[in-house]
Write a protein that holds these residues in place. Structure first.
Motif, PDB file in Angstrom:
ATOM      1  N   SER A 181       0.595  -1.382   0.154  1.00  0.00           N
ATOM      2  CA  SER A 181       0.299  -0.723   0.055  1.00  0.00           C
ATOM      3  C   SER A 181       1.094   1.906  -0.905  1.00  0.00           C
ATOM      4  O   SER A 181       0.450   2.078  -0.299  1.00  0.00           O
ATOM      5  CB  SER A 181      -0.906  -0.384   0.865  1.00  0.00           C
ATOM      6  OG  SER A 181      -0.309  -0.266   2.129  1.00  0.00           O
ATOM      7  N   ASN A 182       1.565   1.133   0.300  1.00  0.00           N
ATOM      8  CA  ASN A 182       3.031   2.211   0.225  1.00  0.00           C
ATOM      9  C   ASN A 182       3.966   1.976  -0.721  1.00  0.00           C
ATOM     10  O   ASN A 182       4.024   1.830  -2.031  1.00  0.00           O
ATOM     11  CB  ASN A 182       3.451   2.362   1.625  1.00  0.00           C
ATOM     12  CG  ASN A 182       2.152   2.967   2.447  1.00  0.00           C
ATOM     13  OD1 ASN A 182       1.939   3.656   2.305  1.00  0.00           O
ATOM     14  ND2 ASN A 182       2.104   2.623   4.231  1.00  0.00           N
ATOM     15  N   MET A 183       5.801   2.266  -0.627  1.00  0.00           N
ATOM     16  CA  MET A 183       6.193   2.110  -1.442  1.00  0.00           C
ATOM     17  C   MET A 183       6.809   0.217  -2.389  1.00  0.00           C
ATOM     18  O   MET A 183       7.177   0.738  -2.931  1.00  0.00           O
ATOM     19  CB  MET A 183       7.841   1.781  -0.357  1.00  0.00           C
ATOM     20  CG  MET A 183       8.154   3.741  -0.131  1.00  0.00           C
ATOM     21  SD  MET A 183       7.789   4.976  -1.374  1.00  0.00           S
ATOM     22  CE  MET A 183       8.558   6.347  -1.607  1.00  0.00           C
ATOM     23  N   GLY A 184       5.903  -0.610  -1.592  1.00  0.00           N
ATOM     24  CA  GLY A 184       5.660  -1.391  -2.124  1.00  0.00           C
ATOM     25  C   GLY A 184       5.055  -1.245  -3.125  1.00  0.00           C
ATOM     26  O   GLY A 184       5.353  -2.255  -4.797  1.00  0.00           O
ATOM     27  N   LEU A 185       3.824  -0.669  -3.638  1.00  0.00           N
ATOM     28  CA  LEU A 185       3.266  -0.487  -4.085  1.00  0.00           C
ATOM     29  C   LEU A 185       3.965   0.657  -5.538  1.00  0.00           C
ATOM     30  O   LEU A 185       3.042   0.748  -6.754  1.00  0.00           O
ATOM     31  CB  LEU A 185       1.855  -0.160  -4.405  1.00  0.00           C
ATOM     32  CG  LEU A 185       0.812   0.843  -4.569  1.00  0.00           C
ATOM     33  CD1 LEU A 185      -0.093  -0.886  -5.794  1.00  0.00           C
ATOM     34  CD2 LEU A 185      -0.298   1.273  -3.979  1.00  0.00           C
ATOM     35  N   ALA A 186       4.202   1.593  -4.683  1.00  0.00           N
ATOM     36  CA  ALA A 186       4.622   2.325  -6.042  1.00  0.00           C
ATOM     37  C   ALA A 186       5.828   2.080  -6.560  1.00  0.00           C
ATOM     38  O   ALA A 186       5.685   3.094  -8.031  1.00  0.00           O
ATOM     39  CB  ALA A 186       5.111   4.075  -4.951  1.00  0.00           C
ATOM     40  N   GLU A 187       6.677   1.396  -6.201  1.00  0.00           N
ATOM     41  CA  GLU A 187       7.564   0.689  -6.644  1.00  0.00           C
ATOM     42  C   GLU A 187       6.634  -0.560  -8.220  1.00  0.00           C
ATOM     43  O   GLU A 187       7.531  -0.647  -8.600  1.00  0.00           O
ATOM     44  CB  GLU A 187       9.257  -0.360  -5.951  1.00  0.00           C
ATOM     45  CG  GLU A 187       9.260   1.131  -5.540  1.00  0.00           C
ATOM     46  CD  GLU A 187      10.585   0.283  -5.050  1.00  0.00           C
ATOM     47  OE1 GLU A 187      11.427  -0.170  -4.653  1.00  0.00           O
ATOM     48  OE2 GLU A 187      11.422   2.070  -5.368  1.00  0.00           O
ATOM     49  N   ALA A 188       6.328  -1.264  -7.844  1.00  0.00           N
ATOM     50  CA  ALA A 188       5.155  -1.832  -7.781  1.00  0.00           C
ATOM     51  C   ALA A 188       4.575  -1.560  -9.505  1.00  0.00           C
ATOM     52  O   ALA A 188       4.216  -2.562 -10.667  1.00  0.00           O
ATOM     53  CB  ALA A 188       4.702  -3.473  -7.524  1.00  0.00           C
ATOM     54  N   TRP A 215      14.448   5.693   3.855  1.00  0.00           N
ATOM     55  CA  TRP A 215      13.829   4.283   2.801  1.00  0.00           C
ATOM     56  C   TRP A 215      15.518   4.472   2.021  1.00  0.00           C
ATOM     57  O   TRP A 215      16.498   5.510   2.203  1.00  0.00           O
ATOM     58  CB  TRP A 215      13.149   5.969   1.473  1.00  0.00           C
ATOM     59  CG  TRP A 215      11.714   5.410   2.014  1.00  0.00           C
ATOM     60  CD1 TRP A 215      10.955   4.735   2.358  1.00  0.00           C
ATOM     61  CD2 TRP A 215      10.721   6.729   1.747  1.00  0.00           C
ATOM     62  NE1 TRP A 215       9.459   4.935   2.382  1.00  0.00           N
ATOM     63  CE2 TRP A 215       9.315   6.545   2.587  1.00  0.00           C
ATOM     64  CE3 TRP A 215      10.604   8.304   1.674  1.00  0.00           C
ATOM     65  CZ2 TRP A 215       8.180   7.370   2.449  1.00  0.00           C
ATOM     66  CZ3 TRP A 215       9.413   9.340   1.869  1.00  0.00           C
ATOM     67  CH2 TRP A 215       8.119   8.785   2.038  1.00  0.00           C
ATOM     68  N   THR A 216      15.499   3.511   1.046  1.00  0.00           N
ATOM     69  CA  THR A 216      16.841   3.240  -0.156  1.00  0.00           C
ATOM     70  C   THR A 216      15.738   4.333  -1.091  1.00  0.00           C
ATOM     71  O   THR A 216      15.692   4.974  -1.108  1.00  0.00           O
ATOM     72  CB  THR A 216      16.630   1.902  -0.815  1.00  0.00           C
ATOM     73  OG1 THR A 216      14.735   1.655  -1.610  1.00  0.00           O
ATOM     74  CG2 THR A 216      15.950   0.743   0.884  1.00  0.00           C
ATOM     75  N   PRO A 217      17.211   4.139  -1.356  1.00  0.00           N
ATOM     76  CA  PRO A 217      18.179   5.356  -2.694  1.00  0.00           C
ATOM     77  C   PRO A 217      16.401   5.415  -3.881  1.00  0.00           C
ATOM     78  O   PRO A 217      16.268   6.063  -4.186  1.00  0.00           O
ATOM     79  CB  PRO A 217      19.003   4.714  -2.943  1.00  0.00           C
ATOM     80  CG  PRO A 217      20.210   4.128  -2.258  1.00  0.00           C
ATOM     81  CD  PRO A 217      19.069   3.704  -1.234  1.00  0.00           C
ATOM     82  N   SER A 218      15.887   4.186  -4.393  1.00  0.00           N
ATOM     83  CA  SER A 218      15.717   4.315  -5.258  1.00  0.00           C
ATOM     84  C   SER A 218      13.380   4.660  -4.702  1.00  0.00           C
ATOM     85  O   SER A 218      13.211   5.132  -5.605  1.00  0.00           O
ATOM     86  CB  SER A 218      14.691   2.363  -6.011  1.00  0.00           C
ATOM     87  OG  SER A 218      14.889   1.713  -4.406  1.00  0.00           O
ATOM     88  N   GLU A 219      13.630   3.893  -3.444  1.00  0.00           N
ATOM     89  CA  GLU A 219      12.319   4.345  -3.069  1.00  0.00           C
ATOM     90  C   GLU A 219      12.664   6.806  -2.739  1.00  0.00           C
ATOM     91  O   GLU A 219      11.800   7.183  -2.657  1.00  0.00           O
ATOM     92  CB  GLU A 219      12.211   4.203  -1.466  1.00  0.00           C
ATOM     93  CG  GLU A 219      12.255   2.606  -1.681  1.00  0.00           C
ATOM     94  CD  GLU A 219      11.379   1.999  -0.588  1.00  0.00           C
ATOM     95  OE1 GLU A 219      11.149   1.071  -0.342  1.00  0.00           O
ATOM     96  OE2 GLU A 219      12.728   2.713   0.561  1.00  0.00           O
ATOM     97  N   ARG A 248      18.246  18.585   3.256  1.00  0.00           N
ATOM     98  CA  ARG A 248      18.713  17.007   4.233  1.00  0.00           C
ATOM     99  C   ARG A 248      18.276  16.644   3.162  1.00  0.00           C
ATOM    100  O   ARG A 248      18.625  15.219   3.334  1.00  0.00           O
ATOM    101  CB  ARG A 248      18.334  17.395   5.401  1.00  0.00           C
ATOM    102  CG  ARG A 248      19.736  17.718   6.373  1.00  0.00           C
ATOM    103  CD  ARG A 248      18.311  17.826   7.633  1.00  0.00           C
ATOM    104  NE  ARG A 248      19.167  18.515   8.586  1.00  0.00           N
ATOM    105  CZ  ARG A 248      20.255  17.825   9.277  1.00  0.00           C
ATOM    106  NH1 ARG A 248      20.319  16.596   9.217  1.00  0.00           N
ATOM    107  NH2 ARG A 248      21.026  18.922  10.097  1.00  0.00           N
ATOM    108  N   THR A 249      17.076  15.838   2.308  1.00  0.00           N
ATOM    109  CA  THR A 249      15.886  15.399   1.683  1.00  0.00           C
ATOM    110  C   THR A 249      16.791  15.224   0.361  1.00  0.00           C
ATOM    111  O   THR A 249      16.226  14.863  -0.434  1.00  0.00           O
ATOM    112  CB  THR A 249      15.075  15.158   2.273  1.00  0.00           C
ATOM    113  OG1 THR A 249      14.352  16.403   1.583  1.00  0.00           O
ATOM    114  CG2 THR A 249      14.958  15.136   3.397  1.00  0.00           C
ATOM    115  N   GLY A 250      16.772  16.501  -0.560  1.00  0.00           N
ATOM    116  CA  GLY A 250      16.758  17.116  -2.509  1.00  0.00           C
ATOM    117  C   GLY A 250      15.624  17.057  -2.547  1.00  0.00           C
ATOM    118  O   GLY A 250      15.129  16.734  -3.829  1.00  0.00           O
TER     119      GLY A 250
END
Length: 526
Positions: A181-188, A215-219, A248-250
């Protein structure tokens, strides 16, 4: 009864092949629960739909005992040959209204309805598929992702923009491996993300920077920017905080949304949003009008039934928290719906609220039960198969001569009918797994005429002071609400509850139009 993923043969509905996704997508993730994701999606949905776009809301997984009937379903027909309706979270139903779209089970393909602190019923694309413990559900979630993506693609095939609401905090990395429902869905689904933080609770800088760290770099790269919500004061004072977050985040700042005071006019998403009530035993809190007390039961469900009453200027609606008695001088005690009726009935006994209700009844007070609350008004509640908890039976209040049996089949239906007893139109829905029987039903509260037949609904005591029904949404029907209030000598001062909701959604869209660059947000969607 808890069913684990290892012992349950998951019967998924058929998945479609929809080709390239037509609609743009944009996900609103939060730094925490209750930061305003649902409201922002609703406001954006109304704003973009006013621009002529076909907008649809989407939330892959919602946890709430507030649900609404959705008219479409992809499951096979039932024994009667009809495809039954499904259910989705009330938040997605409100978002659909904001988008001026019909409700669809695909807007909320996974709905979790807690039955205890350790397990919940799982609703997949509108239909219950069983109950899982918290640990077993984590193993089940990856198996649900294909259905989630399929639902997203089905919506996207007939829309211009899909606004996706995340669940809770998107940075809970301990849940990341099973996330749908969050980054798992966003990346899929290759979906851009906007991160939303709540300034009203403090710590929004730490929450934003902390999410970046987790979060990881890709996230991190998937985040297109961030929004600050529920802001009070001068945005210029907060500008240095935005500078530091971006350094700090870009991530760029996409705007600051001022506090929207009219949000209380909209139904809250879950029971966490219920405010602690005033002490209604304190005379300083007493004002003229009808006083309605509602015991706050642990597994309360569909409490948005009470929103139209709370909106009435002449009604004082008070939630009674655990550990407090129901005051003797209220006019009506209302028992709302429940996801685990026997467990809530036992909680009512433990709190001593049953004795408060009996005393209230002896002194001529009125008692109303809706759905699970209606079942509690009867003599016994039976759950022989353990559908909502351990198998067994629990005594009810005995205020109506009926008994209820909880069964495996959920009754879902949406209604817009004439009530012959009051002479008023009623709209609403039924959503329950119990069946009630007994002589009390010979004196129905309602007689519903759908144009083809008239059927009795609910029950009412001979003196008219105890009444209950399975029908949710009764008080949202203006004529019926006015008629019901008149029974207690109270005039309605709210002529059109639906118009109030619509006006609030428009005001929310106006707020976002003023505070945000909606053209820029739309460009970020892809």
């Amino acid at each position: 009864m808890s069913i684990t993923a290892q012992t349950f043969d998951l019967d998924l509905p058929p998945l479609g092949d929809h080709g390239p996704r037509r609609a743009r997508t944009l996900m609103i993730q939060g730094t925490a629960s209750d930061v305003g994701k649902s409201l922002i999606v609703a406001g954006l949905g109304r704003a973009y739909s006013r621009r002529g776009l076909a907008v649809r809301p989407f939330k892959a997984q919602n946890m709430s005992n507030n649900a609404a009937v959705a008219i479409d379903s992809d499951w096979p027909p039932g024994p009667d040959g009809r495809i039954p309706p499904g259910e989705i979270g009330r938040a997605q139903a409100l978002q659909a209204q904001a988008c001026r779209a019909s409700r669809s089970v695909h807007m909320n393909p996974v709905l979790l309805k807690p039955q205890s602190d350790l397990d919940c019923q799982v609703i997949l694309r509108g239909r219950p598929i069983g109950s899982w413990s918290a640990s077993a559900y984590q193993a089940l979630k990856p198996r649900l992702l294909p259905a989630v993506l399929d639902s997203l693609n089905r919506l996207a095939a007939d829309a211009d923009l899909i606004l996706i609401e995340g669940a809770g905090s998107g940075a809970e990395q301990y849940l990341r491996a099973q996330d749908i429902s969050n980054m798992g869905l966003a990346e899929a689904g290759d979906i851009p993300v906007v991160l939303l933080g709540d300034d009203s609770r403090g710590g929004v800088m730490a929450a934003m920077i902390g999410a970046h760290a987790l979060w990881t770099p890709s996230e991190r790269a998937r985040v297109a920017g961030y929004l600050i919500n529920k802001f009070r004061g001068d945005p210029a004072v907060f500008a240095p905080a935005c500078t530091e977050i971006s350094r700090r985040t870009g991530w760029p700042s996409l705007g600051i949304v001022q506090w929207f005071a009219a949000a209380h006019n909209l139904p809250p998403e879950d029971s966490l949003a219920l405010e602690v009530p005033a002490d209604i035993s304190d005379p300083s809190h007493r004002r003229p009008g009808l006083t309605v007390a509602v015991p706050r039961l642990p597994r309360i469900a569909n409490f948005d039934d009470l929103g139209p009453l709370a909106a009435e200027p002449g009604v004082r609606l008070h939630w009674v928290p655990s550990g407090r008695p129901i005051p003797r001088d209220v006019d009506v005690i209302l028992l709302p719906g429940s996801k685990a009726t026997r467990a809530d009935m036992e909680a009512l006994h433990r709190e001593g609220w049953d004795q408060d209700i009996f005393c209230h009844r002896r002194h001529g007070g009125a008692v109303v039960g809706l759905c699970g609350g209606f079942q509690m008004l009867g003599r016994m509640i039976h759950d022989p198969d353990g559908i909502e908890g351990p198998p067994g039976s629990t005594p009810g209040l005995g205020l109506l001569a009926l008994e209820t049996w909880i069964g495996p089949t959920k009754h879902l239906v949406e209604l817009a009918v004439l009530d012959r007893r009051s002479g008023q139109r009623v709209t609403g829905y039924e959503m329950h797994m119990g069946r009630s029987s007994g002589p009390a039903l010979d004196r129905p509260w309602l007689r519903l005429d759908d144009g083809t037949r008239v059927r009795a609904e609910g029950a009412e005591s001979s003196d008219g002071r105890v009444m209950g029904s399975y029908l949710h949404g009764l008080f949202a029907a203006d004529g019926f609400r006015h008629h019901w209030l008149a029974r207690f000598g109270q005039q309605s001062d709210l002529p059109d509850y639906g118009a109030r909701i619509e006006a609030t959604l428009d005001a929310l869209a106006d707020r976002l139009e003023a505070d945000l660059d909606l053209d820029r947000l739309l460009e970020l969607a892809r």
